[in-house]
Design a protein around this motif. Sequence first.
Motif, PDB file in Angstrom:
ATOM      1  N   THR A 140       1.353  -1.120   0.178  1.00 42.96           N
ATOM      2  CA  THR A 140       0.337  -0.022   0.168  1.00 42.96           C
ATOM      3  C   THR A 140       1.153   1.552  -0.195  1.00 42.96           C
ATOM      4  OG1 THR A 140      -0.210  -0.031   2.318  1.00 42.96           O
ATOM      5  CG2 THR A 140      -2.140  -0.894   1.102  1.00 42.96           C
ATOM      6  N   ASP A 556     -15.123   0.264   4.581  1.00 47.93           N
ATOM      7  CA  ASP A 556     -15.820   1.580   3.721  1.00 47.93           C
ATOM      8  C   ASP A 556     -14.191   2.623   4.009  1.00 47.93           C
ATOM      9  OD1 ASP A 556     -18.097   1.305   3.908  1.00 47.93           O
ATOM     10  OD2 ASP A 556     -19.016   2.505   4.797  1.00 47.93           O
ATOM     11  N   SER A 557     -13.715   2.888   2.411  1.00 43.16           N
ATOM     12  CA  SER A 557     -12.328   3.853   2.449  1.00 43.16           C
ATOM     13  C   SER A 557     -12.325   5.340   3.798  1.00 43.16           C
ATOM     14  CB  SER A 557     -12.287   3.992   1.090  1.00 43.16           C
ATOM     15  OG  SER A 557     -13.166   5.443   1.106  1.00 43.16           O
ATOM     16  N   GLU A 560     -11.601   3.466   7.196  1.00 38.77           N
ATOM     17  CA  GLU A 560     -10.466   2.955   6.706  1.00 38.77           C
ATOM     18  C   GLU A 560      -9.450   3.766   6.840  1.00 38.77           C
ATOM     19  OE1 GLU A 560      -9.047  -0.672   7.541  1.00 38.77           O
ATOM     20  OE2 GLU A 560     -11.601  -0.446   7.000  1.00 38.77           O
ATOM     21  N   ALA A 561      -9.801   5.157   6.677  1.00 39.31           N
ATOM     22  CA  ALA A 561      -8.473   6.721   6.635  1.00 39.31           C
ATOM     23  C   ALA A 561      -8.415   6.141   7.987  1.00 39.31           C
ATOM     24  CB  ALA A 561      -8.936   7.857   5.282  1.00 39.31           C
ATOM     25  N   GLU A 566      -3.551   3.133   9.267  1.00 33.27           N
ATOM     26  CA  GLU A 566      -3.495   4.423   8.099  1.00 33.27           C
ATOM     27  C   GLU A 566      -3.228   5.911   8.178  1.00 33.27           C
ATOM     28  OE1 GLU A 566      -3.795   4.063   4.880  1.00 33.27           O
ATOM     29  OE2 GLU A 566      -3.602   2.265   5.112  1.00 33.27           O
TER      30      GLU A 566
END
Length: 761
Positions: A140, A556-557, A560-561, A566
């Motif tokens: 990533t 969901d993005s 996760e952000a 992250e």
Amino acid sequence: MTKGSAVVSSQTSQAEVQSLINRAVKLGDPKLAADIRQFASTRQYGLVFEHNRPERMRLYGKPVTARDVVQVLPRRGTAESAENRSLWRISALHDGKADLYAYVAPDYADNDGEPRTVDVSDLVAVSEYDQPIYAGLRETGRVEHGGDKPYQVVINGENYHALEALAFACAGKVDCIYIDPPYNTGAKDWKYNNDYVDGSDQYRHSKWLAFMERRLKLAKRLLNPADSVLIVTIDEKEYTRLGLLLDSVFPDANIQMVTSVISKKGSNRRNEFSRCAEFIYYVMLGAAAPISTPSDMNGTGKTATTELPVCWQYLKRRGSSLGASRKGRPGLFYPIFINRSDGSLHSIGSPLPGEVDRHDVICPSGTWAAWPLRPNGEEGCWQVQPSRLQEQLEEGTCYLSATDESKEAAQFLYLKDNDRKKVLTGQVYILGKESSGKLIIAPQESLNEVRPKDVWTMNSHDATHGTNMINSLLINRRFPYPKSLYAVEDTIRFFVADKPDALVVDFFSGSGTTAHAVMRLNHQDGGRRRSISVTNNEVGVEEAKTLIKAGHRQGDSEWEARGICEYITKPRITAAITGRTPDGEPVKGSYSITKESFELDEDAQAISKKTGKPIKRNYYVKKQVPDPSVRDQFPMADGFEENAVFYDLTYQDPTAVRLGMAFREVAPLLWLRAGARGRCIMDEKPDWDIADTYAVLFDPSRANAFVSELAKAPHVGLVYVVTDDERRFASVSAMLGGLPAVRLYADYLRSFRISAEGANN
């Protein structure tokens, strides 16, 4: 005794059993003695708890397939409930839908729900801890700032499964494992079966022990049995149980516990003593033992002295003799240009010929000239020539301490030849550099290395330094209870300082402090140590509420952000390497802390020397000075010469792996096993591919040509052979001349089966 877990004295219980056997023998009943012995062999002594409490893990990111066991995610905008922890099995998939029927698992609450059909997007696959999973890694991001140095690796995923993957890549190769697991305080600081464990859970100790035991058994496979260490930090809530658990999992290890003060002011707790310390277990395998260091970690040993092995001298020559004047030493009379903007050094000028007036010298733009002038204004001289001064400024054996433009004066301090030689030949211990460029040199007595004590009182280990570090690297981002970077650095130093190529693993990585500490250790001695950090991407309780209210859920993005990996771990390690915050600004501050010191005022010292009278307390000036307990002090904006790569853990179909259809996901594990250095072979080739440290033979029928090419690559230390034919693999191995070989994909699949089979051992 706490319900759900019990502590039984092993020695006492076994002694009672032996007493019964002896009595049976005296009664002339050998069969009864044998029966007692047989019964006793099936009993467990020591730490007794429910080892097999079910632990189920959600496999976020795994595509669901028919026959998978799944859970239904909560409706968007709603929180998790007991209904979402019910287990279902997929009977069929069609048109983005899944037909489910109730799955009743052993030792688990029955799910008597009626068959139902739901959207596949609302499902998450679930795995029992002892079921084999087949993990891969998907990159990533990466940071490359260290040339050919090995990579620091960060893995985002469930740590139990990550440990299974690492068992394939690193079994028996790890020098140090450092973990800071959940402390099980009862304050919902960890999850079991996707549910927070709080103080009201009557089985919380048993759950925690089962949770830890499974991971420690996998960790044991990673450690080098001949010489390695496991380090576990904990507080008073579980330290007694943890000690017994470690003794059970590592019966042949030398285990010692250290007490470390992490807050001298204490953390207030209602109706309890304020907590000032935590505990550190060292589990030493084989020949592992702590090395001696300049500090005893307690502050009561010889390191308390302040006597330096060198003496800083004034660069301006003193005295009124001809030898201290411009006329007597014309080659030592030259200007030093100072920046007007900040008072820093700009450059060094050339000696002035005798007939040139110093006021005729043209200064570079934005600077003024400092000269070696006597107190009465006469022209004196410096101690060294310009070229020598430049060298010493670069070394840190000379530094600018004060300036006064109105008097054309700048005060420099430097080391004369004998003391400078001590620095250049390594006879003194260097802790780092101050912002002025001055070397920070350890006190003379600290050169005598001592055995560390088991009670640590280091100022640099205070927990506030962990919070301050996060604030510097990641402005306005918060992480609960980060460890002091210097505490982790010191904790692992005892076992990796003498191993410049050590492999360090942390599978409760959190904010990434262990990886950061490994990089700082490398900076101090030029080492090439590497770390593998495993963390998850959970969000905090309050953050989760906000995201749920906004209609988001895990996966969901947007969710996760904001997760740990992250939002904190990856940007923290990136900032540490690059010296830049996530916003691209230079990181402020330095790798140092300060402590209070009282320095003697120079005028008072002169008066005392002249009058012979003692110096009073009020002649000492209170100031903050660098704490020498922190080694390697330099601006954080300098960054590190290191590389890092970030991965998400993925889940592979074993059939696809067996058929060679998942090479890209397995490829990073092959690279990890080969040392995590250089190029990673990511794509299959018709014949073979040779990277920096390893090679892959995709077509064994091309073995002869492959071996010929391999002879041109002496740096290769490992070969993977893709074949399902044991005899063909043996034939290729025989051609490699002793070079280690691994059979893909059989060894990969076997590794995970072994992990699953050993889960209860």
